[in-house]
Structures are given as structure tokens and as C-alpha cells.
Design a protein around this motif. Structure first.
Motif, PDB file in Angstrom:
ATOM      1  N   LEU A   5      34.170  25.248  43.608  1.00 65.41           N
ATOM      2  CA  LEU A   5      34.059  26.253  42.539  1.00 65.41           C
ATOM      3  C   LEU A   5      34.941  26.794  41.642  1.00 65.41           C
ATOM      4  CD1 LEU A   5      31.707  28.994  44.472  1.00 65.41           C
ATOM      5  CD2 LEU A   5      30.795  26.840  43.091  1.00 65.41           C
ATOM      6  N   VAL A   6      34.610  26.729  40.202  1.00 61.94           N
ATOM      7  CA  VAL A   6      35.855  27.655  39.362  1.00 61.94           C
ATOM      8  C   VAL A   6      35.057  28.878  39.178  1.00 61.94           C
ATOM      9  CG1 VAL A   6      36.857  27.611  37.207  1.00 61.94           C
ATOM     10  CG2 VAL A   6      36.317  25.313  38.286  1.00 61.94           C
ATOM     11  N   LEU A   7      35.448  30.022  39.285  1.00 60.10           N
ATOM     12  CA  LEU A   7      35.244  31.390  38.976  1.00 60.10           C
ATOM     13  C   LEU A   7      35.669  31.938  37.644  1.00 60.10           C
ATOM     14  CD1 LEU A   7      33.955  31.206  41.725  1.00 60.10           C
ATOM     15  CD2 LEU A   7      34.738  33.608  42.224  1.00 60.10           C
ATOM     16  N   PHE A   8      35.063  32.177  36.751  1.00 59.25           N
ATOM     17  CA  PHE A   8      35.308  32.939  35.806  1.00 59.25           C
ATOM     18  C   PHE A   8      35.195  34.460  35.716  1.00 59.25           C
ATOM     19  CE2 PHE A   8      34.210  28.716  34.557  1.00 59.25           C
ATOM     20  CZ  PHE A   8      34.917  28.247  33.647  1.00 59.25           C
ATOM     21  N   ILE A   9      36.026  35.361  35.458  1.00 58.29           N
ATOM     22  CA  ILE A   9      36.016  36.844  35.752  1.00 58.29           C
ATOM     23  C   ILE A   9      35.926  37.374  34.489  1.00 58.29           C
ATOM     24  CG2 ILE A   9      37.056  38.701  36.903  1.00 58.29           C
ATOM     25  CD1 ILE A   9      38.108  35.317  37.967  1.00 58.29           C
ATOM     26  N   PHE A  10      34.888  38.042  34.217  1.00 61.26           N
ATOM     27  CA  PHE A  10      34.588  38.824  32.724  1.00 61.26           C
ATOM     28  C   PHE A  10      34.874  40.305  33.010  1.00 61.26           C
ATOM     29  CE2 PHE A  10      32.447  34.593  32.557  1.00 61.26           C
ATOM     30  CZ  PHE A  10      33.087  34.226  31.317  1.00 61.26           C
ATOM     31  N   ALA A  11      34.361  40.694  32.016  1.00 63.49           N
ATOM     32  CA  ALA A  11      34.663  42.345  32.079  1.00 63.49           C
ATOM     33  C   ALA A  11      33.099  43.014  32.855  1.00 63.49           C
ATOM     34  CB  ALA A  11      34.417  43.317  30.721  1.00 63.49           C
ATOM     35  N   ARG A  12      33.229  44.135  33.298  1.00 66.52           N
ATOM     36  CA  ARG A  12      32.156  44.788  33.691  1.00 66.52           C
ATOM     37  C   ARG A  12      31.817  44.159  35.140  1.00 66.52           C
ATOM     38  NH1 ARG A  12      27.894  45.409  28.704  1.00 66.52           N
ATOM     39  NH2 ARG A  12      29.095  46.462  27.319  1.00 66.52           N
ATOM     40  N   ARG A  13      32.709  43.894  35.820  1.00 63.92           N
ATOM     41  CA  ARG A  13      32.759  43.279  37.234  1.00 63.92           C
ATOM     42  C   ARG A  13      31.579  42.125  37.441  1.00 63.92           C
ATOM     43  NH1 ARG A  13      29.633  48.053  40.196  1.00 63.92           N
ATOM     44  NH2 ARG A  13      30.365  46.942  42.188  1.00 63.92           N
ATOM     45  N   ARG A  14      31.571  41.273  36.308  1.00 64.18           N
ATOM     46  CA  ARG A  14      30.762  40.135  36.501  1.00 64.18           C
ATOM     47  C   ARG A  14      31.827  38.911  36.598  1.00 64.18           C
ATOM     48  NH1 ARG A  14      25.634  40.499  34.522  1.00 64.18           N
ATOM     49  NH2 ARG A  14      25.335  38.713  36.069  1.00 64.18           N
ATOM     50  N   VAL A  15      31.139  38.036  37.508  1.00 64.95           N
ATOM     51  CA  VAL A  15      31.827  36.747  37.827  1.00 64.95           C
ATOM     52  C   VAL A  15      30.762  35.844  37.760  1.00 64.95           C
ATOM     53  CG1 VAL A  15      33.227  35.637  39.783  1.00 64.95           C
ATOM     54  CG2 VAL A  15      33.205  37.871  39.119  1.00 64.95           C
ATOM     55  N   LEU A  16      31.355  34.586  36.917  1.00 66.07           N
ATOM     56  CA  LEU A  16      30.442  33.542  36.915  1.00 66.07           C
ATOM     57  C   LEU A  16      30.910  32.206  37.331  1.00 66.07           C
ATOM     58  CD1 LEU A  16      27.998  32.137  35.296  1.00 66.07           C
ATOM     59  CD2 LEU A  16      29.480  31.747  33.288  1.00 66.07           C
ATOM     60  N   ALA A  17      30.200  31.509  38.229  1.00 66.89           N
ATOM     61  CA  ALA A  17      30.914  30.480  39.003  1.00 66.89           C
ATOM     62  C   ALA A  17      30.239  28.995  38.333  1.00 66.89           C
ATOM     63  CB  ALA A  17      30.252  30.357  40.297  1.00 66.89           C
ATOM     64  N   TYR A  18      31.132  27.770  38.246  1.00 62.36           N
ATOM     65  CA  TYR A  18      30.776  26.598  37.895  1.00 62.36           C
ATOM     66  C   TYR A  18      31.009  25.615  39.182  1.00 62.36           C
ATOM     67  CZ  TYR A  18      30.918  21.859  35.859  1.00 62.36           C
ATOM     68  OH  TYR A  18      30.718  20.586  35.732  1.00 62.36           O
ATOM     69  N   ASN A  19      29.941  25.237  39.390  1.00 62.97           N
ATOM     70  CA  ASN A  19      29.999  23.984  40.595  1.00 62.97           C
ATOM     71  C   ASN A  19      30.464  22.931  40.116  1.00 62.97           C
ATOM     72  OD1 ASN A  19      29.452  22.321  42.717  1.00 62.97           O
ATOM     73  ND2 ASN A  19      28.530  23.856  43.937  1.00 62.97           N
ATOM     74  N   SER A  32      30.982  40.504  27.768  1.00 64.34           N
ATOM     75  CA  SER A  32      32.360  40.773  27.170  1.00 64.34           C
ATOM     76  C   SER A  32      32.864  40.744  25.773  1.00 64.34           C
ATOM     77  CB  SER A  32      33.203  39.560  28.208  1.00 64.34           C
ATOM     78  OG  SER A  32      32.854  38.243  27.641  1.00 64.34           O
ATOM     79  N   GLY A  33      32.140  40.336  25.007  1.00 60.29           N
ATOM     80  CA  GLY A  33      32.506  40.173  23.479  1.00 60.29           C
ATOM     81  C   GLY A  33      33.584  39.289  23.343  1.00 60.29           C
ATOM     82  N   SER A  34      34.700  39.727  22.830  1.00 62.12           N
ATOM     83  CA  SER A  34      36.033  38.822  22.637  1.00 62.12           C
ATOM     84  C   SER A  34      37.113  39.158  23.486  1.00 62.12           C
ATOM     85  CB  SER A  34      36.419  38.865  21.181  1.00 62.12           C
ATOM     86  OG  SER A  34      36.765  40.316  20.770  1.00 62.12           O
ATOM     87  N   ARG A  35      36.761  40.052  24.621  1.00 59.85           N
ATOM     88  CA  ARG A  35      37.711  40.156  25.520  1.00 59.85           C
ATOM     89  C   ARG A  35      38.421  39.149  26.539  1.00 59.85           C
ATOM     90  NH1 ARG A  35      34.954  45.769  28.649  1.00 59.85           N
ATOM     91  NH2 ARG A  35      34.823  46.704  26.665  1.00 59.85           N
ATOM     92  N   LEU A  36      39.502  39.140  26.537  1.00 60.70           N
ATOM     93  CA  LEU A  36      40.440  38.255  27.605  1.00 60.70           C
ATOM     94  C   LEU A  36      39.714  38.308  28.748  1.00 60.70           C
ATOM     95  CD1 LEU A  36      44.160  38.932  27.143  1.00 60.70           C
ATOM     96  CD2 LEU A  36      42.732  37.021  26.110  1.00 60.70           C
ATOM     97  N   PHE A  37      39.365  36.800  29.307  1.00 63.44           N
ATOM     98  CA  PHE A  37      38.972  36.708  30.896  1.00 63.44           C
ATOM     99  C   PHE A  37      39.910  35.855  31.581  1.00 63.44           C
ATOM    100  CE2 PHE A  37      36.990  33.198  28.413  1.00 63.44           C
ATOM    101  CZ  PHE A  37      37.056  32.122  29.264  1.00 63.44           C
ATOM    102  N   THR A  38      39.729  35.720  32.869  1.00 65.57           N
ATOM    103  CA  THR A  38      40.567  34.798  33.639  1.00 65.57           C
ATOM    104  C   THR A  38      39.513  34.088  34.530  1.00 65.57           C
ATOM    105  OG1 THR A  38      40.628  36.620  35.254  1.00 65.57           O
ATOM    106  CG2 THR A  38      42.575  36.518  33.894  1.00 65.57           C
ATOM    107  N   TYR A  39      40.370  32.882  35.240  1.00 60.50           N
ATOM    108  CA  TYR A  39      39.519  32.175  35.953  1.00 60.50           C
ATOM    109  C   TYR A  39      40.475  31.753  36.808  1.00 60.50           C
ATOM    110  CZ  TYR A  39      41.625  28.306  33.388  1.00 60.50           C
ATOM    111  OH  TYR A  39      42.827  27.612  32.858  1.00 60.50           O
ATOM    112  N   PHE A  40      39.943  31.109  38.257  1.00 65.44           N
ATOM    113  CA  PHE A  40      40.499  30.221  39.261  1.00 65.44           C
ATOM    114  C   PHE A  40      39.602  29.470  40.055  1.00 65.44           C
ATOM    115  CE2 PHE A  40      39.070  33.901  41.166  1.00 65.44           C
ATOM    116  CZ  PHE A  40      39.051  33.880  42.574  1.00 65.44           C
TER     117      PHE A  40
END
Length: 330
Positions: free
Chosen positions: A281-295, A268-276
Motif C-alpha cells: 500500500l501507498v498511503l496519501f494523507i490529506f486534510a481533515r483526517r482523510r487517508v487514501l490508499a493505493y494497492n 483538500s483543495g490545493s493544500r500540501l499532502f504527504t504519502y508513504f
């Protein structure tokens, strides 16, 4: 009936078998036999028009949620609660629906219209409330309207605290312990549903949040916010903060490992991202359709599978936690 004991994602796939099965799965007699609240939390992503998809953590899969049964050509999901969706039409009218039973109701017109209102939805038992709040002018007090499904009417709430909206807040309010929460640049707005009034609380003391819009989410029965430290507009650390149940103090509970942060930077570089958040789980939504989860329970990080249905959804989709329930009525 064996089918009534199957998980919801299996029932959805059965709909395409034949018209008879599809009609059976939508019948009141079948829905009455399906146990409630056993499907676990889903992560709902709302796109343009009627685009709507969900990730199901229990089976690590995605599914499409069909909103074509709604009459307006363009609708946007703005809130969820108890298996119901609240969607907004282009003319600011609101609709409440259950996407699985295809039952829906257009709510009466509100008294006020705002371009970017704060919207929250709370379902308790068989009834629900829709809370919509906004402002008139740059430094105006919050104006709040509440729809009550039992009376099928809107009521205007007079806030004794006279809180002013002097900044932008996240538009989807999350429900936690009897109140709705939404975060802004310098404070968190809290709406007490029982007292019908707004108040402000402080967020965690973060060093730098320029690379991310302030948000607050519910995860593992906690309120969380994310801190992003940066240097020359490059992310140097991502941390998760939790609000304690007593005393209103924030504490840092986790930081993204350096190796994983470098991987995120490459994506994602320095692009804004969102989370919920939803469940554990907390999901972090980055660019290029990638979603990272923290348990939060296991203190672990993992990537979830890419969405197979929508191209570049991460840049266009808003997101909500969602508990599907065939038994939720309008």
C-alpha cells in the motif's frame, strides 16, 4: 500457550483485562513464544509530544501506541526498523525503544547537533544501526554519524564523495536493498551502508511538483515517488512512479482516476499532502483526517477509516512504516 498464537492487536487489547495479564504479556518467557514477523506492516503516525497511533491494514483498524513509559516529557519518533522506534528528545538526544515490551535505551550523545537532520535506522538480526546526517553551513558537505548497537558507540563517517547539501531533503530516510534513500527538490540522496558513502541519483522527470514536497518510499519491494501536476495551483493529475531495479530508470505505473481526484480536491483543495508506503500500500494523507490508499498489487484505490483517536492528525503527524515485533531487543 494459546495467547502466544494470537495476532498482536489482540494481545494489546488483553493488556487492559487485568494487571496479571499485562505482566504476563511483557514477560520474557511469553515474548520468546510469540512468532516473529507475522503481524504484517503497520502505518505509524507520530504527533506532538507522545502522541502515536498506528493503522493495521490486516484488520482495517487503528490502535494507539503508548509511549508514556519514556521518561522525557516530549519525544518525537524519527525512524523505525524491525519493531524498534528511534525517538528524539527536545535536547537532540536519541532513544531506541520497543513500545510493546516497553524496553528502551538512551543512546550516548552524538558529536554533532542539527536542527533538521536526516535520520535512518536499520535492524539486521539482533543488532541495529542509527544513521544521522546533516550539514554545517549553507553549502557544506554532509556530516554523518552512525550508532552501532554492538559497540554501543557512535562513529564519524568521512565521505569520500564529499556530497553537499544545497537543498532540503526529507528527514526520514527509508531503507531499501542495503541503502538509505531520501528525496530532495532536484535529486535523491542515497547512503550505501556497506561502503559508508553518499551519492546522488535522479528522480523521475516530473512536470510540476509545487504542490507537494518530494518524498521517496518503499512499497511492494519497489522505490516509489509521486507526481502532482497542477494548473494555477490546482491539482490536475496525481501519478505514481517506480524506479526499476536495473538501469535506474523511472516509469509511471498508475494515475489517480479523475473521479477520485475530484473527491480529493473537495477534501483538500490545493493544500500540501504527504504519502508513504508499506507492504503493498501507498498511503496519501490529506486534510481533515482523510487517508487514501493505493494497492500496488491490485491496482486499486480505497479510503481507510478515519483515525478515532486524534483530531486533525493529518496536519500535525509525521508517518513511518512499522513492523511490530515483541521479540525485538534493544
Amino acid at each position: 500457550m494459546v495467547q502466544a498464537q494470537l495476532p498482536l492487536h489482540s494481545l494489546l487489547s488483553f493488556r487492559i483485562v487485568c494487571k496479571q495479564w499485562n505482566m504476563m504479556l511483557q514477560s520474557k518467557s511469553f515474548i520468546a513464544k510469540v512468532p516473529c514477523a507475522r503481524h504484517g506492516g503497520w502505518f505509524l503516525f507520530r504527533g506532538e509530544g507522545k502522541e502515536c497511533v498506528a493503522f493495521m491494514p490486516s484488520v482495517n483498524k487503528w490502535c494507539q501506541i503508548n509511549l508514556d513509559f519514556l521518561l522525557p516529557a516530549r519525544v518525537r519518533v524519527v525512524a523505525t526498523s524491525g519493531g524498534l522506534l528511534c525517538v528524539r528528545q527536545h535536547d537532540d538526544q536519541l532513544i531506541v525503544c520497543n513500545p510493546f515490551t516497553k524496553a528502551w535505551l538512551q543512546l550516548p550523545p552524538k558529536l554533532h547537533r542539527w536542527k533538521y537532520p536526516i535520520v535512518g535506522m536499520v535492524k539486521i538480526g539482533q543488532s541495529y544501526n542509527v544513521v544521522v546526517a546533516g550539514r554545517k553551513g549553507a553549502h557544506a558537505n554532509i556530516v554523518t554519524e552512525i550508532y552501532d548497537s554492538e559497540t554501543a558507540t557512535w562513529k564519524l563517517v568521512i565521505d569520500k564523495n564529499q556530497i553537499q547539501l544545497q537543498q532540503s531533503f526529507q528527514t526520514n530516510a527509508v531503507f531499501f536493498n542495503g541503502s538509505l534513500y531520501c528525496a530532495g527538490q532536484n535529486a535523491i540522496l542515497v547512503y550505501n551502508m556497506e561502503q559508508n558513502q553518499w551519492m546522488e541519483i535522479s528522480g523521475p522527470i516530473m512536470e510540476n511538483t509545487k504542490l507537494m514536497l518530494p518524498q521517496i518510499c518503499v512499497c511492494h519491494s519497489c522505490l516509489l515517488m509521486v507526481e502532482v501536476m497542477s494548473n494555477r495551483f490546482l491539482m490536475t493529475r496525481i501519478s505514481i512512479w517506480k524506479l526499476s531495479k536495473f538501469g535506474g530508470l523511472w516509469s509511471k505505473i498508475a494515475s489517480m482516476p479523475d473521479k477520485l481526484l475530484k473527491e480529493v480536491m473537495n477534501i483538500s483543495g490545493s493544500r500540501l499532502f504527504t504519502y508513504f508506503g508499506c507492504n503493498n500500500l501507498v498511503l496519501f494523507i490529506f486534510a481533515r483526517r482523510r487517508v487514501l490508499a493505493y494497492n500496488i498489487r491490485q491496482n486499486s484505490w480505497h479510503w481507510i477509516p478515519c483515525c478515532p483517536f486524534i483530531h486533525n492528525f493529518a496536519r500535525r503527524f509525521a508517518h513511518f512504516s512499522y513492523d511490530p515485533n515483541l521479540g525485538s531487543t534493544i
